[in-house]
Design a protein around this motif. Structure first.
Motif, PDB file in Angstrom:
ATOM      1  N   UNK A   1     -11.891  -8.353   7.182  1.00  6.61           N
ATOM      2  CA  UNK A   1     -11.600  -9.674   7.747  1.00  6.61           C
ATOM      3  C   UNK A   1     -10.158  -9.783   8.219  1.00  6.61           C
ATOM      4  N   UNK A   2      -9.928 -10.658   9.170  1.00 11.10           N
ATOM      5  CA  UNK A   2      -8.588 -10.930   9.684  1.00 11.10           C
ATOM      6  C   UNK A   2      -8.001 -12.081   8.872  1.00 11.10           C
ATOM      7  N   UNK A   3      -6.888 -11.841   8.208  1.00 11.95           N
ATOM      8  CA  UNK A   3      -6.295 -12.835   7.312  1.00 11.95           C
ATOM      9  C   UNK A   3      -4.967 -13.356   7.878  1.00 11.95           C
ATOM     10  N   UNK A   4      -5.010 -13.972   9.048  1.00 14.07           N
ATOM     11  CA  UNK A   4      -3.813 -14.537   9.650  1.00 14.07           C
ATOM     12  C   UNK A   4      -3.874 -16.060   9.566  1.00 14.07           C
ATOM     13  N   UNK A   5      -2.768 -16.707   9.858  1.00 13.48           N
ATOM     14  CA  UNK A   5      -2.717 -18.158   9.803  1.00 13.48           C
ATOM     15  C   UNK A   5      -3.642 -18.783  10.848  1.00 13.48           C
ATOM     16  N   UNK A   6      -3.679 -18.207  12.032  1.00 11.83           N
ATOM     17  CA  UNK A   6      -4.537 -18.737  13.086  1.00 11.83           C
ATOM     18  C   UNK A   6      -6.011 -18.598  12.712  1.00 11.83           C
ATOM     19  N   UNK A   7      -6.378 -17.486  12.088  1.00 10.69           N
ATOM     20  CA  UNK A   7      -7.761 -17.291  11.650  1.00 10.69           C
ATOM     21  C   UNK A   7      -8.138 -18.301  10.572  1.00 10.69           C
ATOM     22  N   UNK A   8      -7.204 -18.611   9.686  1.00 11.86           N
ATOM     23  CA  UNK A   8      -7.459 -19.596   8.633  1.00 11.86           C
ATOM     24  C   UNK A   8      -7.651 -20.985   9.226  1.00 11.86           C
TER      25      UNK A   8
END
Length: 109
Positions: A18-25
């Motif tokens: 999974x992508x765990x960036x602020x934008x993804x959140x």
């Protein structure tokens, strides 16, 4: 039977992590979408089947983004290129169920 096992192994091998960036959140919280890294040669149909098999939820649509690897120079002046990455943004049909699912995962962490 053997081809069925190979196909299911290929489907489950499409997703990397999974992508765990602020934008993804933010995407996850506001519109119940998830962002994941997938294999570079995976198609949208393969990604959709893999996500439906893993999460057990219907997928509405899949958007993909290919990020080209950057050219780098090491300390000894050796030039190399980073790997290309492919991200997939998954839209679920049932928005409320997707929000509940992601909230439960965040509570368990």
């Amino acid at each position: 039977m053997v081809s069925l096992i190979r196909n299911s192994a290929k489907i489950l091998g499409v997703i990397r992590y999974p992508c765990m960036t602020l934008k993804a959140k933010i995407l996850n919280e506001k519109s119940s979408q998830i962002v994941i890294f997938v294999e570079i040669d995976a198609t949208k149909i393969e990604i959709k089947k893999a996500v439906e098999a893993i999460f057990g939820m219907k997928v509405e649509k899949v958007n993909t983004i290919v990020s080209k690897g950057k050219n780098k120079l090491s300390a000894r002046r050796y030039a190399y290129k980073e790997k290309d990455l492919k991200k997939a943004v998954i839209f679920f049909k049932d928005k409320e169920l997707a929000k509940k699912m992601t909230q439960e995962e965040n509570d368990n962490v």
